[in-house]
Design an enzyme around this catalytic site. Structure first.
Site, PDB file in Angstrom:
ATOM      1  N   ILE A 183       0.828  -1.246   0.020  1.00 23.66           N
ATOM      2  CA  ILE A 183       0.149  -0.109   0.078  1.00 23.66           C
ATOM      3  C   ILE A 183       0.825   1.270  -0.048  1.00 23.66           C
ATOM      4  CG2 ILE A 183      -1.624   1.203   1.373  1.00 23.66           C
ATOM      5  CD1 ILE A 183      -2.653  -1.317  -0.310  1.00 23.66           C
ATOM      6  N   GLU A 184       2.110   1.322   0.759  1.00 21.78           N
ATOM      7  CA  GLU A 184       2.882   2.434   0.865  1.00 21.78           C
ATOM      8  C   GLU A 184       3.489   2.547  -0.517  1.00 21.78           C
ATOM      9  OE1 GLU A 184       3.303   4.641   2.899  1.00 21.78           O
ATOM     10  OE2 GLU A 184       2.192   3.851   4.741  1.00 21.78           O
TER      11      GLU A 184
END
Length: 133
Positions: free
Chosen positions: A70-71
């Protein structure tokens, strides 16, 4: 498709909550951003086995490995507007606080092994701290 019913059946190291925001992102990744999500999953094969192994050694939930997806989309070259870098998107001060070298010649936030060790260090600190009111 993930639904509230299938989320209840998931074997996970932490509670799964389905709400409007989660439903929004499920829709995004299953439809409009499907190609991007597929690219992230393909890239994950290079990093996920190592990250999961290190999380297990630290007795942390292996699902934390998906935070890197996600990052950064599992892209060690990822760089944000807020100057966060690498798989785990550390800002320079946090990276340095967790042992990463960041200078003109070297940026260890972009090193998957060293950045994962720093992410585990940060996770262990947060787990050991008492919850604030």
């Amino acid at each position: 498709m993930v639904t509230a019913e299938t989320a209840d059946d998931a074997d996970c190291g932490f509670p799964i909550t389905i709400n409007k925001q989660v439903e929004f992102y499920l829709d995004q990744f299953q439809n409009r951003q499907r190609k991007t999500f597929r690219r992230w999953l393909e890239r994950s094969t290079m990093y996920l086995p190592f990250i999961v192994q290190e999380l297990k050694k630290a007795d942390l939930p292996e699902e934390l490995a998906y935070l890197a997806m996600i990052e950064s989309g599992f892209n060690p070259s990822a760089y944000s507007r807020s100057h966060a870098a690498g798989l785990w998107q550390f800002i320079a001060s946090t990276g340095r606080n967790h042992g990463l070298r960041i200078d003109t010649w070297v940026d260890e936030r972009r090193n998957p092994e060293k950045a994962t060790a720093a992410a585990i260090s940060l996770s262990l600190i947060h787990i050991s701290e008492p919850t604030r009111p």
